[in-house]
Design a protein around this motif. Structure first.
Motif, PDB file in Angstrom:
ATOM      1  N   LEU A 209       0.824  -1.213   0.000  1.00 53.09           N
ATOM      2  CA  LEU A 209       0.000   0.000   0.000  1.00 53.09           C
ATOM      3  C   LEU A 209       0.855   1.258   0.000  1.00 53.09           C
ATOM      4  O   LEU A 209       0.552   2.239  -0.683  1.00 53.09           O
ATOM      5  N   ALA A 210       1.931   1.220   0.787  1.00 54.45           N
ATOM      6  CA  ALA A 210       2.787   2.403   0.876  1.00 54.45           C
ATOM      7  C   ALA A 210       3.592   2.609  -0.406  1.00 54.45           C
ATOM      8  O   ALA A 210       3.710   3.733  -0.907  1.00 54.45           O
ATOM      9  N   LEU A 211       4.153   1.515  -0.951  1.00 52.47           N
ATOM     10  CA  LEU A 211       4.998   1.643  -2.138  1.00 52.47           C
ATOM     11  C   LEU A 211       4.197   2.025  -3.379  1.00 52.47           C
ATOM     12  O   LEU A 211       4.716   2.686  -4.283  1.00 52.47           O
ATOM     13  N   ALA A 212       2.936   1.603  -3.419  1.00 53.30           N
ATOM     14  CA  ALA A 212       2.131   1.914  -4.595  1.00 53.30           C
ATOM     15  C   ALA A 212       1.971   3.411  -4.796  1.00 53.30           C
ATOM     16  O   ALA A 212       1.809   3.888  -5.925  1.00 53.30           O
ATOM     17  N   SER A 213       2.039   4.171  -3.709  1.00 54.34           N
ATOM     18  CA  SER A 213       1.853   5.619  -3.813  1.00 54.34           C
ATOM     19  C   SER A 213       3.153   6.365  -4.101  1.00 54.34           C
ATOM     20  O   SER A 213       3.122   7.497  -4.580  1.00 54.34           O
ATOM     21  N   ILE A 236      -3.269   5.526   5.318  1.00 56.04           N
ATOM     22  CA  ILE A 236      -3.875   5.192   6.607  1.00 56.04           C
ATOM     23  C   ILE A 236      -3.942   3.683   6.780  1.00 56.04           C
ATOM     24  O   ILE A 236      -3.612   3.138   7.847  1.00 56.04           O
ATOM     25  N   ALA A 237      -4.362   2.989   5.720  1.00 50.75           N
ATOM     26  CA  ALA A 237      -4.443   1.526   5.782  1.00 50.75           C
ATOM     27  C   ALA A 237      -3.065   0.909   5.999  1.00 50.75           C
ATOM     28  O   ALA A 237      -2.917  -0.056   6.766  1.00 50.75           O
ATOM     29  N   ALA A 238      -2.043   1.462   5.326  1.00 53.34           N
ATOM     30  CA  ALA A 238      -0.677   0.951   5.506  1.00 53.34           C
ATOM     31  C   ALA A 238      -0.209   1.129   6.945  1.00 53.34           C
ATOM     32  O   ALA A 238       0.382   0.219   7.543  1.00 53.34           O
ATOM     33  N   ALA A 239      -0.487   2.309   7.516  1.00 54.74           N
ATOM     34  CA  ALA A 239      -0.085   2.574   8.899  1.00 54.74           C
ATOM     35  C   ALA A 239      -0.814   1.653   9.872  1.00 54.74           C
ATOM     36  O   ALA A 239      -0.215   1.115  10.812  1.00 54.74           O
ATOM     37  N   LEU A 240      -2.110   1.439   9.636  1.00 50.26           N
ATOM     38  CA  LEU A 240      -2.882   0.556  10.507  1.00 50.26           C
ATOM     39  C   LEU A 240      -2.375  -0.884  10.436  1.00 50.26           C
ATOM     40  O   LEU A 240      -2.293  -1.577  11.462  1.00 50.26           O
ATOM     41  N   VAL A 262      -8.962  -4.087   8.417  1.00 51.81           N
ATOM     42  CA  VAL A 262      -8.307  -3.455   7.269  1.00 51.81           C
ATOM     43  C   VAL A 262      -8.161  -4.445   6.115  1.00 51.81           C
ATOM     44  O   VAL A 262      -8.468  -4.134   4.954  1.00 51.81           O
ATOM     45  N   LEU A 263      -7.682  -5.649   6.426  1.00 57.49           N
ATOM     46  CA  LEU A 263      -7.508  -6.650   5.374  1.00 57.49           C
ATOM     47  C   LEU A 263      -8.843  -7.034   4.747  1.00 57.49           C
ATOM     48  O   LEU A 263      -8.943  -7.232   3.524  1.00 57.49           O
ATOM     49  N   GLY A 264      -9.886  -7.141   5.568  1.00 59.34           N
ATOM     50  CA  GLY A 264     -11.207  -7.462   5.033  1.00 59.34           C
ATOM     51  C   GLY A 264     -11.714  -6.392   4.086  1.00 59.34           C
ATOM     52  O   GLY A 264     -12.282  -6.701   3.023  1.00 59.34           O
TER      53      GLY A 264
END
Length: 664
Positions: A209-213, A236-240, A262-264
């Motif tokens: 999630l983080a690298l995609a941005s 936010i999802a990456a941090a969580l 988050v994964l769901g």
């Protein structure tokens, strides 16, 4: 002038330190030039800005410094060159072969550079992990392996393949390389492996999630579910997920709930965008295995399924992951502990196992360990109660690992500490045990002048020693004992310590003996309590616990009381009397340096540890080292505050700091 001299000193030391690592110094100069060139040029191929180049070079320099420190410059240079070259060549060969067969992802990967500084960094860290203690080795390999896998599955460029191959080569070099640590530690439990696996899965997805941005050219399989998430929600999802991974590694239920939610959510969005909607629109049509479209469709299906599978794994492994509560002892447990204590409870702190707040672990060989769990750390109450401590510590450590706790063997003697160090654990000196050999004790000699003076003064002033128990004394004496213990605690700004330091409740134990200094008017001058030590059902010694002195007591009353206890032990045919542990006292194995010296300075006004050490020195006792052992050095930052809260559960750190500042 002082400022100039100080700067000159700092500069000299810095240069001297860097000169110890010539390879690091060379790379540092190269990195500086590369960073300047990057800022003037267009940045790294794989990322959008020059900041990634700077970070990558700094990471490489740090890795080289670590390698040089552990294995030397020549070995570090050899491994760095061999693993990097091997990783790049093998990655290029693999990708070229697949591209020749028409595999589109390999063709795409080859359009990017095959080497970045992190390729060498990952290989070096994997290689030097073989020179770490077992627990630290596993942690290092888990961290590097997880990050390498995350970059490979998300970014998917040639350098990511090179990094993965070089890491495997580094792992081989670290396993069979010159000087690798061959210490055999115990294997992690099933629960620990579940925690590591689930944490790694969440870190991989968080990295995606983080690298995609920040990596717009990423082409790995995991970039697909990442780009389906709203850009404002992705960080936010990456941090969580990262927070959840840490919590799951510690066995916290909150990590399961956050990670599952988050994964769901990601799984639902990815399945809808990548699978369901394309199926409804006719965008996914199976046309056979030979077409390029089929491969991308298969990747889309797998990418959408990864978050769903991760959610399922988290649900299935939740029970194994969760940290257990320390069990409250039952009456049967206490009876069993009493049997073990009478069989092999000859350790200095063995009787402290019976105190309130302790949990018990029992081994298969009739041994036991008393412990307390605080903030996920299980602190033992001294040595294992066992005839074979070396084997007992391993079994108890495995038990803690399964429960999700970090084991910390606290105030253990050399036998247990050596066994743990041989298994690759770190250890830290926490004080000394002061032992009086009863047959050799004497009041003769110049060094014992203070002790003779105390005995003579007691005779002149009519102060006598009374060997008794709390239940045996008269109500008048008992009320004085209560007042002495309560008054001692009330007169301090910091709360009374517990755990391995007893108080009024502990001296009321029927097996605990009291030695009182009492005068003709039945006024109690000093209260001391003594804990029994047994071997094969026979009393073999006493351990000093409570020491309380009346404010107007006769000078030397405490010395007189301890001398009287030693004489009583001689009459009973006992071999030793322990004056118990002296916290923060230095010994021959003390490598703590300024840390413990600073702690002595901070806590001395409140608890008088240094003055206690000087007091015990009057008796000519021998000293045995006391240690705290824990799996890896990086855990000390978590263990230290947990230990403080174990001794003072109601104390907040801010209150402690304010009280200490006021005392100093």
């Amino acid at each position: 002038m002082r400022w100039t001299r100080a700067m000159r000193t700092v500069s000299t030391r810095l240069v001297s330190a860097l000169m110890q690592f010539p390879l690091s110094l060379t790379l540092g100069m190269a990195a500086l030039g590369a960073a300047i060139a990057r800022f003037a040029w267009a940045g790294e191929v794989e990322f959008a800005g020059p900041q990634f180049s700077v970070v990558s070079w700094l990471f490489l320099i740090g890795s080289v410094i670590a390698a040089e420190h552990l294995v030397g410059t020549r070995w570090a240079l050899s491994i760095a060159a061999a693993t990097t070259a091997g990783g790049v060549v093998l990655a290029w060969a693999i990708l070229s072969g697949l591209a020749a067969l028409g595999e589109p992802m390999s063709e795409e990967a080859l359009t990017y550079q095959a080497w970045t500084p992190s390729v060498t960094s990952a290989a070096l860290l994997m290689a030097v992990s073989g020179h770490l203690r077992p627990a630290s080795r596993r942690t290092m390999r888990w961290i590097v392996g997880t990050l390498v896998l995350a970059l490979l599955l998300t970014n998917g460029h040639a350098s990511d393949v090179s990094r993965a191959v070089a890491s495997l080569l580094g792992l081989v070099a670290g396993t069979i390389g010159l000087g690798a640590v061959t210490v055999v530690g115990w294997r992690p439990s099933v629960q620990a492996r579940w925690r590591g696996t689930l944490s790694a899965v969440m870190i991989v997805l968080a990295s995606a999630l983080a690298l995609a941005s920040v990596a717009p050219n990423a082409t790995g399989p995991l970039v697909w579910p990442s780009i389906t998430v709203d850009p404002s929600f992705a960080p936010i999802a990456a941090a969580l997920l990262a927070v959840s991974a840490v919590l799951v590694a510690r066995g916290r239920a909150l990590g399961i709930m956050i990670g599952g939610a988050v994964l769901g959510a990601i799984a639902c969005v990815a399945l809808m965008v990548l699978v369901i909607l394309p199926l409804l629109d006719g965008g996914i049509v199976w046309t056979g295995l030979s077409t390029d479209e089929s491969e991308w469709q298969l990747i889309a299906l797998l990418s959408a399924g990864v978050p769903a599978v991760a959610t399922l794994l988290l649900a299935l492994g939740a029970r194994a992951v969760l940290q257990r509560r320390a069990p409250a002892p039952t009456e049967a447990d206490r009876n069993r502990l009493e049997e073990v204590l009478h069989a092999c409870g000859d350790g200095t702190f063995a009787h402290m196992a019976t105190w309130r707040g302790n949990s018990f672990w029992f081994g298969e060989d009739g041994d036991a360990v008393a412990y307390r769990v605080r903030d996920g750390v299980a602190f033992t109450v001294g040595d294992p109660i066992s005839q074979h401590p070396a084997s007992t510590v391993r079994a108890f450590a495995a038990f803690c690992d399964a429960g999700g706790w970090t084991p910390a063997f606290y105030s253990v003697h050399d036998e247990a500490a050596d066994a743990l160090q041989d298994a690759g654990w770190a250890r830290l000196p926490v004080g000394t045990d002061t032992i009086i050999d009863v047959p050799e004790f004497s009041l003769k000699g110049r060094a014992r002048q203070d002790l003779r003076t105390a005995v003579n003064r007691a005779g002149r002033e009519g102060v006598t020693a009374l060997w008794t128990s709390y239940a045996e004394v008269t109500p008048e004496v008992r009320s004085q004992i209560d007042a002495l213990c309560s008054g001692w605690a009330d007169g301090r700004r910091l709360p009374e310590m517990g755990f391995t330091l007893g108080g009024l409740h502990e001296l009321q134990d029927a097996e605990v003996r009291l030695m009182l200094a009492i005068d003709a008017d039945h006024r109690v001058h000093v209260v001391t309590s003594w804990l029994p030590r047994y071997r094969e059902g026979t009393l073999v010694g006493w351990t000093l616990d409570v020491m309380r002195r009346e404010p107007k007591a006769m000078p030397g009353a405490m010395e007189f009381t301890i001398i009287s206890t030693v004489h009583q032990a001689a009459e009973d045919g006992l071999a030793t009397v322990s004056l118990s542990g002296t916290p923060l006292a230095a010994h021959d194995g003390d490598t703590s340096g300024r840390l413990f010296q600073h702690m002595k300075h901070v806590f001395e006004p409140a608890y008088g540890f240094a003055s206690l050490e000087r007091f015990k020195g009057k008796f000519g006792a021998r000293h045995e080292a006391l240690w705290m052992c824990y799996p890896q050095p990086m855990q000390l930052g978590r263990i230290a505050p947990a230990l403080l809260r174990t001794y003072m559960p109601s104390l907040r750190l801010s209150s402690a700091l304010r009280a200490v500042r006021s005392l100093n």
